[in-house]
Design a protein around this motif. Sequence first.
Motif, mmCIF file in Angstrom:
data_model
loop_
_atom_site.group_PDB
_atom_site.id
_atom_site.type_symbol
_atom_site.label_atom_id
_atom_site.label_comp_id
_atom_site.label_asym_id
_atom_site.label_seq_id
_atom_site.Cartn_x
_atom_site.Cartn_y
_atom_site.Cartn_z
ATOM 1 N N ARG A 51 0.838 -1.201 0.000
ATOM 2 C CA ARG A 51 0.000 0.000 0.000
ATOM 3 C C ARG A 51 0.871 1.249 0.000
ATOM 4 N NH1 ARG A 51 -4.257 -2.583 4.150
ATOM 5 N NH2 ARG A 51 -5.549 -3.571 2.564
ATOM 6 N N ARG A 52 0.344 2.319 -0.582
ATOM 7 C CA ARG A 52 1.011 3.627 -0.643
ATOM 8 C C ARG A 52 2.431 3.489 -1.196
ATOM 9 N NH1 ARG A 52 -0.814 4.631 5.246
ATOM 10 N NH2 ARG A 52 1.409 4.550 5.594
ATOM 11 N N TYR A 53 2.546 2.847 -2.355
ATOM 12 C CA TYR A 53 3.852 2.511 -2.930
ATOM 13 C C TYR A 53 4.365 3.544 -3.928
ATOM 14 C CZ TYR A 53 7.518 -0.350 -5.017
ATOM 15 O OH TYR A 53 8.721 -0.821 -5.470
ATOM 16 N N TYR A 54 3.551 3.863 -4.934
ATOM 17 C CA TYR A 54 4.031 4.693 -6.039
ATOM 18 C C TYR A 54 4.026 6.179 -5.706
ATOM 19 C CZ TYR A 54 3.971 0.644 -9.083
ATOM 20 O OH TYR A 54 4.219 -0.572 -9.648
ATOM 21 N N PHE A 55 5.082 6.863 -6.126
ATOM 22 C CA PHE A 55 5.218 8.302 -5.952
ATOM 23 C C PHE A 55 4.656 8.999 -7.186
ATOM 24 C CE2 PHE A 55 7.528 12.262 -6.460
ATOM 25 C CZ PHE A 55 7.444 12.787 -5.184
ATOM 26 N N PRO A 56 3.968 10.090 -7.087
ATOM 27 C CA PRO A 56 3.592 10.850 -5.901
ATOM 28 C C PRO A 56 2.149 10.605 -5.459
ATOM 29 C CG PRO A 56 3.299 12.252 -7.802
ATOM 30 C CD PRO A 56 3.752 10.884 -8.318
ATOM 31 N N PHE A 57 1.464 9.627 -6.054
ATOM 32 C CA PHE A 57 0.024 9.481 -5.820
ATOM 33 C C PHE A 57 -0.355 8.469 -4.753
ATOM 34 C CE2 PHE A 57 0.526 10.938 -10.223
ATOM 35 C CZ PHE A 57 -0.073 12.186 -10.072
ATOM 36 N N LEU A 58 0.618 7.817 -4.122
ATOM 37 C CA LEU A 58 0.354 6.846 -3.059
ATOM 38 C C LEU A 58 -0.472 5.658 -3.540
ATOM 39 C CD1 LEU A 58 -0.423 9.249 -0.091
ATOM 40 C CD2 LEU A 58 1.623 7.860 -0.375
ATOM 41 N N SER A 59 -0.396 5.322 -4.818
ATOM 42 C CA SER A 59 -1.156 4.169 -5.305
ATOM 43 C C SER A 59 -0.451 2.867 -4.910
ATOM 44 C CB SER A 59 -1.363 4.248 -6.815
ATOM 45 O OG SER A 59 -0.130 4.359 -7.478
ATOM 46 N N ASP A 60 -1.202 1.785 -4.907
ATOM 47 C CA ASP A 60 -0.717 0.489 -4.457
ATOM 48 C C ASP A 60 0.021 -0.258 -5.564
ATOM 49 O OD1 ASP A 60 -3.748 -0.247 -2.549
ATOM 50 O OD2 ASP A 60 -2.094 1.101 -2.147
ATOM 51 N N LYS A 61 0.828 -1.231 -5.150
ATOM 52 C CA LYS A 61 1.523 -2.111 -6.097
ATOM 53 C C LYS A 61 1.149 -3.537 -5.735
ATOM 54 C CE LYS A 61 6.098 -3.572 -7.590
ATOM 55 N NZ LYS A 61 6.961 -2.785 -8.454
ATOM 56 N N PHE A 62 0.686 -4.296 -6.718
ATOM 57 C CA PHE A 62 0.338 -5.706 -6.523
ATOM 58 C C PHE A 62 1.401 -6.587 -7.171
ATOM 59 C CE2 PHE A 62 -1.645 -9.619 -8.091
ATOM 60 C CZ PHE A 62 -1.995 -10.178 -6.875
ATOM 61 N N VAL A 63 1.893 -7.581 -6.428
ATOM 62 C CA VAL A 63 2.869 -8.541 -6.944
ATOM 63 C C VAL A 63 2.234 -9.933 -6.836
ATOM 64 C CG1 VAL A 63 5.204 -9.471 -6.751
ATOM 65 C CG2 VAL A 63 4.754 -7.095 -6.067
ATOM 66 N N PRO A 64 1.938 -10.580 -7.974
ATOM 67 C CA PRO A 64 1.351 -11.927 -7.925
ATOM 68 C C PRO A 64 2.385 -12.943 -7.439
ATOM 69 C CG PRO A 64 1.776 -11.282 -10.195
ATOM 70 C CD PRO A 64 2.121 -10.097 -9.341
#
Length: 137
Positions: A51-64
């Motif tokens: 959660r809160r991974y990508y800069f600058p928008f705090l969007s999530d990153k999913f890793v299967p």
Amino acid sequence: MASSEIETAVQPTGPNQATDSSDMQDTSSVESTVLYEDKYLLVTPKGITLRRYYFPFLSDKFVPWEKVEYVKTAQELGVKWYEIKEWGMAIGNIWWNCGWRLIKNPFSDGWGLNSMEYINRTNVVIKVKDSSTRPGS
């Protein structure tokens, strides 16, 4: 998150693994049972969401799961002080999601610095296949 919780929570499950060939997937399409959840991580049978991974928008990153080589605590990897950052990449190849890592959360713990022992014990690093950057939470 304690090391034993991580080991229990992050075991890959064969039949539930996604077969999509893309490197990373959007978390909005992931609907499954929650194995572990806190304000920084979401672990499901399909994968791990930082959660809160990508800069600058705090969007999530999913890793299967099929892309995960390992999930280890920072302590298990021997992460050094110069490899830690509140958000983004410090010296090293770990990209940290946004979180109170170095500085204690002023809203709940008051001001101060966390010890390296605490930081290494409570943060995890994920090795993603065919990626030189390791996500951290």
